[in-house]
Design an enzyme around this catalytic site. Structure first.
Site, PDB file in Angstrom:
ATOM      1  N   ASP A 203       0.760  -1.268   0.062  1.00 42.63           N
ATOM      2  CA  ASP A 203      -0.011  -0.022  -0.032  1.00 42.63           C
ATOM      3  C   ASP A 203       0.811   1.318  -0.190  1.00 42.63           C
ATOM      4  O   ASP A 203       1.944   1.275   0.341  1.00 42.63           O
ATOM      5  CB  ASP A 203      -0.782   0.028   1.304  1.00 42.63           C
ATOM      6  CG  ASP A 203      -2.167  -0.954   1.053  1.00 42.63           C
ATOM      7  OD1 ASP A 203      -2.505  -1.341  -0.047  1.00 42.63           O
ATOM      8  OD2 ASP A 203      -2.964  -0.786   1.948  1.00 42.63           O
ATOM      9  N   LYS A 225      -1.614   1.262  -7.801  1.00 44.85           N
ATOM     10  CA  LYS A 225      -1.391   1.291  -9.224  1.00 44.85           C
ATOM     11  C   LYS A 225      -1.858  -0.191  -9.980  1.00 44.85           C
ATOM     12  O   LYS A 225      -1.728  -0.218 -11.098  1.00 44.85           O
ATOM     13  CB  LYS A 225       0.091   1.670  -9.966  1.00 44.85           C
ATOM     14  CG  LYS A 225       0.380   2.919  -9.323  1.00 44.85           C
ATOM     15  CD  LYS A 225       2.104   3.280  -9.755  1.00 44.85           C
ATOM     16  CE  LYS A 225       2.258   4.568  -9.288  1.00 44.85           C
ATOM     17  NZ  LYS A 225       3.718   4.783  -9.720  1.00 44.85           N
TER      18      LYS A 225
END
Length: 416
Positions: A203, A225
């Site tokens: 994260d 992403k």
């Protein structure tokens, strides 16, 4: 010719399970040494007229047998190992002499040179026991032993000492809480699992500095992403965890804070369970407590707050998706800690005031808590919305509401 004192000790691991061990003396030395003997499964007899409260508690719990008297000749009969640790020189000499006659390995806290065994500086890390003995021209050096032990154990725990071994744990996924941001605040177990990982799915709020320590072969996947957009992000993360685990890799899902405190950790654990993939949960230090603490704010304080409530502020009070009873929260006298609430704090403050909380209630916003970029902005429920805009507060930030904000403000630490 070299004397006994000149020669090095022969290192050996004693298997004492079910075997008689006698400890003479119930003071601080016994208090330190007994837990390891208990863990080894030894049949322990303590001979001492008195004991520290902690040692007495071990006897009360049935972990040791305590004979409340002074040492007497014959106490070491059929004994495999003895620890002599009294402040009575005569008793120490007599017990040591009996140990010599009965060929019982004996440690003496008062005179290492007179002992037949030495206690090493010992540490443990995931099934490995590190035991260090040092001796030189001037005898033993316990402080040096402890320093060497600490360096080795810390290296094994944080991965800085490479110790390749056959992986005994089942490959799968570890959901690791990385803490609030400072890399030093991840747990020892979390750091060790990172060092053993083949794949790390991280994260953006996890301790990013730790990623730079990973070996080159480790694949790092940025969870922020992962494709398919915000709505599909969690499903994509679940799929990535499953895919790499099924490929036989050791996977770490590195999260900020704690996996089960607004971290969606249970969703990932359920997805893995549905696929039959082993999952280990490693709790982390939650930002809800640690970030206020780093800014000098206790979430509870005697005479000020007897409870604290942690609330997700990602949904506004008037949103039909909200599961929070803001009216009930407004009636509480304790501390409210809001996570993910920067852009909703204006609406939240209005709701709390509308339901009865004083507009003068102190509020603190702590941005980038525990990192070098940490900063704290104080306000009230009446002013917090405008303060957020004026000070350009951005996530991640923890918001604390309640009188605890003003406890110790004169000595509150700043920064990391």
């Amino acid at each position: 010719m070299a004397t006994h004192a000149d020669r090095p000790a022969y290192p050996v691991g004693l298997r004492l399970s079910g075997r008689r061990v006698v400890v003479v003396g119930g003071g601080q030395v016994a208090q330190r040494r007994l837990p390891a003997l208990i863990a080894a499964g030894a049949d322990i007899v303590l001979v001492s007229p008195s004991a520290t409260p902690s040692v007495e508690a071990m006897a009360d719990a049935g972990e040791i047998r305590w004979e409340r008297r002074r040492y007497a000749d014959g106490d070491l009969t059929d004994t495999w190992y003895a620890l002599i640790a009294t402040d009575d020189d005569a008793a120490n000499e007599a017990a040591s002499a009996e140990a010599e006659r009965t060929r019982t390995w004996c440690v003496r806290s008062d005179d290492a040179d007179a002992a037949t065994a030495w206690t090493p500086a010992t540490g443990r890390s995931e099934g490995v026991t590190v035991a260090v003995l040092t001796a030189g021209a001037h005898g033993r050096d316990p402080r040096h032993s402890a320093a060497v032990r600490d360096a080795i154990v810390e290296g094994l725990r944080d991965g800085s000492i490479a110790a390749p071994h056959h992986r005994t744990r089942t490959t799968g996924v570890a959901l690791v809480g990385g803490g609030p941001g400072d890399p030093d605040l991840i747990t020892v177990r979390g750091r060790r699992l990172l060092a053993e990982a083949d794949v790390v799915i991280a994260d953006r709020l996890g301790p990013r500095d730790l990623l730079d320590e990973l070996p080159p072969h480790v694949e790092v996947i940025d969870a922020a992403k992962i494709p398919y957009g915000r709505y599909m992000a969690q499903e994509a993360i679940n799929n990535a965890l499953i895919e790499h685990a099924k490929a036989g890799k050791a996977v770490v899902r590195l999260k900020g804070g704690d996996p089960f405190v607004f971290g969606r950790g249970m969703e990932e654990a359920q997805a893995l369970a549905a696929e039959g993939i082993p999952c280990t949960v490693v709790p982390g230090i939650s930002s809800s407590i640690s970030v206020p603490g780093a800014a000098g704010i206790p979430v509870t304080h005697r005479g000020v707050a007897h409870e604290f409530t942690v609330v997700s502020g990602h949904v506004a009070p008037d949103d039909e998706r909200s599961l929070v009873d803001w009216e009930a929260l407004a009636r509480l006298r304790g501390t409210l800690v809001l996570l993910m609430a920067v852009d909703k704090i204006g609406a939240i403050a209005r709701a709390l005031v509308q339901h009865g909380r004083s507009p003068e209630t102190p509020v603190a916003l702590v941005q980038e808590g525990t990192t070098a970029a940490q900063r704290r902005v104080d306000a009230t429920l009446a002013t917090v919305a405008e303060r957020v805009v004026a000070e350009e507060i951005r996530p991640p930030a923890v918001i604390v509401i309640g009188d605890v904000v003003e406890v110790g403000t004169a000595t509150a630490p700043s920064g990391k």
